[in-house]
Design an enzyme around this catalytic site. Structure first.
Site, PDB file in Angstrom:
ATOM      1  N   ASP A   1       0.861  -1.178   0.000  1.00 63.82           N
ATOM      2  CA  ASP A   1       0.000   0.000   0.000  1.00 63.82           C
ATOM      3  C   ASP A   1       0.895   1.225   0.000  1.00 63.82           C
ATOM      4  O   ASP A   1       1.729   1.403   0.903  1.00 63.82           O
ATOM      5  CB  ASP A   1      -0.919   0.008   1.226  1.00 63.82           C
TER       6      ASP A   1
ATOM      7  N   GLU B   1      -0.985  -1.528  -5.876  1.00 64.38           N
ATOM      8  CA  GLU B   1      -2.168  -0.852  -6.390  1.00 64.38           C
ATOM      9  C   GLU B   1      -1.805   0.063  -7.551  1.00 64.38           C
ATOM     10  O   GLU B   1      -0.693   0.587  -7.643  1.00 64.38           O
ATOM     11  CB  GLU B   1      -2.847  -0.047  -5.275  1.00 64.38           C
TER      12      GLU B   1
ATOM     13  N   ASP C   1      -3.650   1.607   6.610  1.00 69.28           N
ATOM     14  CA  ASP C   1      -2.696   1.210   5.571  1.00 69.28           C
ATOM     15  C   ASP C   1      -2.415  -0.284   5.597  1.00 69.28           C
ATOM     16  O   ASP C   1      -2.317  -0.925   4.545  1.00 69.28           O
ATOM     17  CB  ASP C   1      -1.394   1.993   5.732  1.00 69.28           C
TER      18      ASP C   1
END
Length: 433
Positions: free
Chosen positions: A190, A274, A356
């Site tokens: 993340d 991501e 997170d």
């Protein structure tokens, strides 16, 4: 993945003599001029006659330009970098017509990168010394690291940055023998600002913030630059000083990202990350500086080619996957989650989540699901432009199996792509929605 051949570029700094510097500066100017002339010719042909101009035609134009009095100076430099400039322009148009890039822009003397590319016919590589065309002696290269044994450069690119530093990049073909043993470890990443990356293992790597460290020094240098008389030698000295500070920041950032990406590739067989729309995020005036300093795109690029080198798998999870709002324990998707809320409690199972870390665990689970069932991480579209939504895709999306934490059963099933009860919206990725 066994041993395989890849092309690698080894970049070194060098210090040219006055004669070599003069030749290279003239070459840079000619390369820029040829590129702009060819771009103008191709744009005019399409604007007036709707006709595409090929590389072969621009090469013939170059021959004609050299015969004119106006552009006769093009013959004073090696012809190879000029031909390479036309090839680069052709590649830029190919990307544009394929929808993978913007329309080519004219090169600027002040803003564009000063570089020239030489192929095998325009340089000599002998006994570890590099000599370019139109030069009497070899370049004074500082070999900070050795080239692979038996490697012979196929392409040499000479460049000069805004701080006045000279670099030479040698493209060689090497055989990669993966020294990394196959590993079943997987990690979800993340990306953030206070913590550059948060791993699904709960490790947080603080953002180094190299730009913030030198912010005061950079501000002073920029203030001094603004006070210099335009066009004076003192202004040029001040400009080089500002560029040197920027180069120092970029070098330190790049070194940090190389070490981080190499460690992640060495320790994990699968890496899930991501897909952030960085180009859109930097439009936020309050966060643009911090986002640019974090260099998320550069980290992703490093992970991509290093995974390809060493036989690791990189899964890029779609940007619309609600990794932050989904409970990694029970799969419940909550509603809005303000950015200031760094921890939150799941209403379904009562688990307290770090924002997170929870997102990193969901990203890892999505990456494992895509790797296991062979799904995709990009939208599947039919000819009408709508996302494909066949029955097999819906079945895959409804039943994503996620390993449960220790002590909470063997497998948890969830539907991670559902938005919320108030806004059911569709997803962009069948395998991770």
């Amino acid at each position: 993945m066994g041993e395989h051949d890849v092309h690698r570029a080894y970049k070194y700094r060098f210090y040219p003599t006055a004669e070599q510097q003069d030749v290279l500066l003239r070459t840079f100017g000619c390369v820029r001029k040829v590129y702009n002339l060819a771009l103008e010719a191709r744009s005019r042909a399409w604007r007036e006659h709707q006709r595409k101009v090929s590389y072969a035609e621009t090469s013939s134009m170059l021959t004609q330009w050299k015969r004119t009095d106006e552009f006769s100076y093009l013959t004073e430099v090696s012809s190879v970098p000029l031909q390479q400039a036309l090839r680069h322009l052709q590649s830029a148009f190919n990307r544009y017509f394929a929808g993978r890039g913007a329309y080519p822009r004219f090169k600027s003397r002040r803003r564009s990168r000063a570089a020239a590319e030489y192929t095998r016919s325009a340089f000599t590589w002998r006994n570890g010394e590099l000599t370019l065309a139109r030069m009497s002696g070899p370049l004074d290269v500082r070999w900070s690291r050795a080239l692979p044994d038996g490697a012979v450069p196929s392409t040499v690119t000479v460049s000069r940055d805004a701080a006045g530093r000279w670099f030479v990049s040698l493209l060689v073909k090497v055989t990669v023998i993966p020294g990394l043993q196959p590993d079943n470890a997987a990690v979800g990443i993340d990306l953030g600002l206070s913590s550059l990356v948060t791993l699904s293992t709960a490790e947080k790597v603080p953002a180094p913030g190299f730009g913030k460290r030198d912010a005061a020094r950079l501000a002073r240098a920029q203030k001094e630059l603004s006070r210099k008389q335009k066009g004076s030698k003192n202004q040029e000295k001040a400009r080089v000083k500002v560029a040197g500070i920027h180069a120092r920041i970029a070098d330190r950032r790049r070194d940090f990202l190389h070490k981080l990406s190499t460690r992640l590739v060495q320790e994990n067989q699968l890496i899930a990350i991501e897909d952030l729309p960085v180009r859109n995020l930097v439009r936020n005036r309050t966060m643009a500086r911090s986002i640019s300093d974090a260099a998320w795109s550069e980290l992703r690029t490093m992970l991509e080619y290093k995974c390809a080198w060493y036989g690791r798998e990189l899964v890029v999870v779609d940007r619309f996957f609600p990794s932050t709002r989904t409970c990694s324990t029970c799969g419940l998707v909550r509603g809005a989650l303000p950015l200031a809320m760094r921890t939150w409690t799941c209403e379904g199972c009562g688990t307290l989540h770090d924002r997170d870390h929870n997102a990193a665990r969901n990203i890892e689970a999505a990456g494992l699901a895509v790797s296991a069932c062979g799904g995709c991480v990009r939208p599947q579209r039919n000819s009408s432009g709508r996302a494909a939504d066949d029955e097999a895709g819906r079945a895959t999306a409804r039943a994503v199996e996620v390993p449960a934490p220790e002590g909470q059963g063997d497998v948890k099933r969830r539907t991670p792509g559902r938005r919320s009860s108030s806004r059911p919206g569709s997803t962009r990725c069948r395998a991770v929605r």
